[in-house]
Design an enzyme around this catalytic site. Sequence first.
Site, PDB file in Angstrom:
ATOM      1  N   ASP A  55      -5.763  70.446   5.067  1.00 42.18           N
ATOM      2  CA  ASP A  55      -5.069  70.832   6.104  1.00 42.18           C
ATOM      3  C   ASP A  55      -6.115  70.623   7.336  1.00 42.18           C
ATOM      4  O   ASP A  55      -7.277  71.401   7.163  1.00 42.18           O
ATOM      5  CB  ASP A  55      -4.773  72.293   6.033  1.00 42.18           C
ATOM      6  CG  ASP A  55      -3.548  72.886   6.856  1.00 42.18           C
ATOM      7  OD1 ASP A  55      -3.598  72.061   7.957  1.00 42.18           O
ATOM      8  OD2 ASP A  55      -3.166  73.834   6.765  1.00 42.18           O
ATOM      9  N   ASP A  56      -5.722  70.083   8.383  1.00 41.60           N
ATOM     10  CA  ASP A  56      -6.676  69.929   9.574  1.00 41.60           C
ATOM     11  C   ASP A  56      -8.118  69.347   9.418  1.00 41.60           C
ATOM     12  O   ASP A  56      -8.848  70.221   9.719  1.00 41.60           O
ATOM     13  CB  ASP A  56      -6.778  71.188  10.224  1.00 41.60           C
ATOM     14  CG  ASP A  56      -5.636  71.479  11.051  1.00 41.60           C
ATOM     15  OD1 ASP A  56      -4.394  71.198  10.812  1.00 41.60           O
ATOM     16  OD2 ASP A  56      -5.835  72.641  12.106  1.00 41.60           O
ATOM     17  N   CYS A  95       1.209  70.221  11.871  1.00 36.42           N
ATOM     18  CA  CYS A  95       1.479  70.607  10.669  1.00 36.42           C
ATOM     19  C   CYS A  95       3.003  70.164   9.974  1.00 36.42           C
ATOM     20  O   CYS A  95       2.978  69.292   9.187  1.00 36.42           O
ATOM     21  CB  CYS A  95       1.096  72.102  10.177  1.00 36.42           C
ATOM     22  SG  CYS A  95       1.454  72.640   8.429  1.00 36.42           S
ATOM     23  N   ASP A 266      -3.647  66.468   6.459  1.00 41.85           N
ATOM     24  CA  ASP A 266      -2.200  66.195   7.376  1.00 41.85           C
ATOM     25  C   ASP A 266      -2.541  65.558   8.589  1.00 41.85           C
ATOM     26  O   ASP A 266      -1.517  65.004   9.175  1.00 41.85           O
ATOM     27  CB  ASP A 266      -1.401  67.348   7.269  1.00 41.85           C
ATOM     28  CG  ASP A 266      -2.346  68.653   7.967  1.00 41.85           C
ATOM     29  OD1 ASP A 266      -3.430  68.547   8.077  1.00 41.85           O
ATOM     30  OD2 ASP A 266      -1.335  69.834   8.175  1.00 41.85           O
ATOM     31  N   HIS A 267      -3.602  65.783   9.049  1.00 44.51           N
ATOM     32  CA  HIS A 267      -3.897  65.387  10.535  1.00 44.51           C
ATOM     33  C   HIS A 267      -5.284  65.868  10.808  1.00 44.51           C
ATOM     34  O   HIS A 267      -6.035  66.835  10.356  1.00 44.51           O
ATOM     35  CB  HIS A 267      -2.937  65.693  11.799  1.00 44.51           C
ATOM     36  CG  HIS A 267      -2.806  67.211  11.819  1.00 44.51           C
ATOM     37  ND1 HIS A 267      -3.843  68.100  12.214  1.00 44.51           N
ATOM     38  CD2 HIS A 267      -1.751  68.158  11.187  1.00 44.51           C
ATOM     39  CE1 HIS A 267      -3.426  69.220  12.414  1.00 44.51           C
ATOM     40  NE2 HIS A 267      -2.246  69.371  11.523  1.00 44.51           N
TER      41      HIS A 267
END
Length: 498
Positions: A55-56, A95, A266-267
């Site tokens: 995540d992130d 997200c 995710d990014h």
Amino acid sequence: MNKKYLVLILLGFSSYVFTTCLGNKHADSKHNDLARVESETKVMKKPNMIFYLADDQDVYDYGCYGNEKVNTSAVDRLAKEGMLFTSAFTAQAICAPSRSQLFTGNYPLKNGCFANHTATRPDIKSVTTQMKNLGYEVVLAGKSHVKPESVYQWDREWEPVPKKDVPREYIPLDSIEGYFKTTKKPFCMFITSKYPHGKYFDVENPNANDIKFYPFNEHKKKDKAFVKSKAGYYRSIEEDNTQLEGVLKLVDNYLNDNTLFVYSADHGVSGKFTVKDIGLKVPFVVRWPKVIKSGTTSNQLIHYTDVLPTFMNIAGGNPIEDMDGNSFLPLLKGQDVQVNQYVYGVRTNQNILNSEVFPSRMIRNQRYKYIRNFNSLEVVEQNLTGKPNVDYFIKRGAKAHKKEPLEELYDLQNDPFEQHNLTQNPELQSVKEKLKQDLFSWMKSQGDFLDGNIGNMPIITPKGKKGFKLDQDTPRRKIPDSIKSTLKKGDYIVIEHW
């Protein structure tokens, strides 16, 4: 009866019983062997699939992607044992929209989740439907952030679990282990971590020399607050590495070689809410023993929308015709073929804590990238509606992003960090026009509420009181009292399914 004859009869009977039992034992063994081969053949046809999602986390913050100052040994191991992708992308650096692409095979505009905290269209058939139809159990272990439940009907779902002395909840390792021990059917499992997303660890006395800087952040080397935050982020990456090591240990202990394992994030955090590569480019590593050659690299363009079609392809099915993504199974099997000519990006700055009217779209091939910022200062006057309450927010959005022009064009081969805008370069005008027209065509096919016409600048909102309204305060921005609650039904495009 003569004792001699009795002994002979008993010996003969015993021999018969022994031979019969031995024969049955061999028959049973043969039967079991056949059953095992049959079972293994079935397993080979239906491999287990695991997708681990961080995540992130920036693609630039992994050892296997060139950052020697951060501990990502578990991902580095996967890269050595499998295939590393250098050109993998999500379409939206936030997200919920990013995850919705993985789970639907469609870009955010088509699947309906193109702003954070919003829902997918209710008529979408997601991974839970598609993979169940192919004989799989579909499991979510960790963070969700997608809705509605009618679209995402997981066979099993386990929430993140509390853990002492760390800033975020952990993935449910005990539940994962219990499942690996007992599962009988082939499964598709998404393990979704809450790391390294902030809140980060509090690192004392951080040193800028322990951080790797890039052209987009090297000006912050002496910014103490930035260095402290980055040190905490690195520590959170290390914590996620510990989680991933735990998962890989369980995979090695309980599952066979016919297990596909994908790692991604995710990014990027440095480009969050943008359509720059620092937000949209993602790490992507795949291990599949006996199928993927270890230590290999693919430079082909792949996208999060390609994941579900690939999983369906591996499971023996075919992607549905209207799905945006394409299967990259040939790449996993060693064929260096084009999967996508372009990948696309979406930016929706509404319905977030820092809500502003400043939408962007992006198109990218292997070398060039075109960005269009539809409410830049260059065109804001043409975007005004004549309604003072609406125009206040349109002007506000343009001013909030005053450094971002209407058009951006980058030569990614020579400028991978997008530092030099080439829109005025006379030698690249044909490149720009081709990308622009192809972007507008794609937007139309997606049912976008924007188009190529300057002056079309809708304000969007979920129905009712849902979401973050432009004319209301949020924890991160304040609205003047004179303009609060002035936007009415006719001023918005209401996205009904949000």
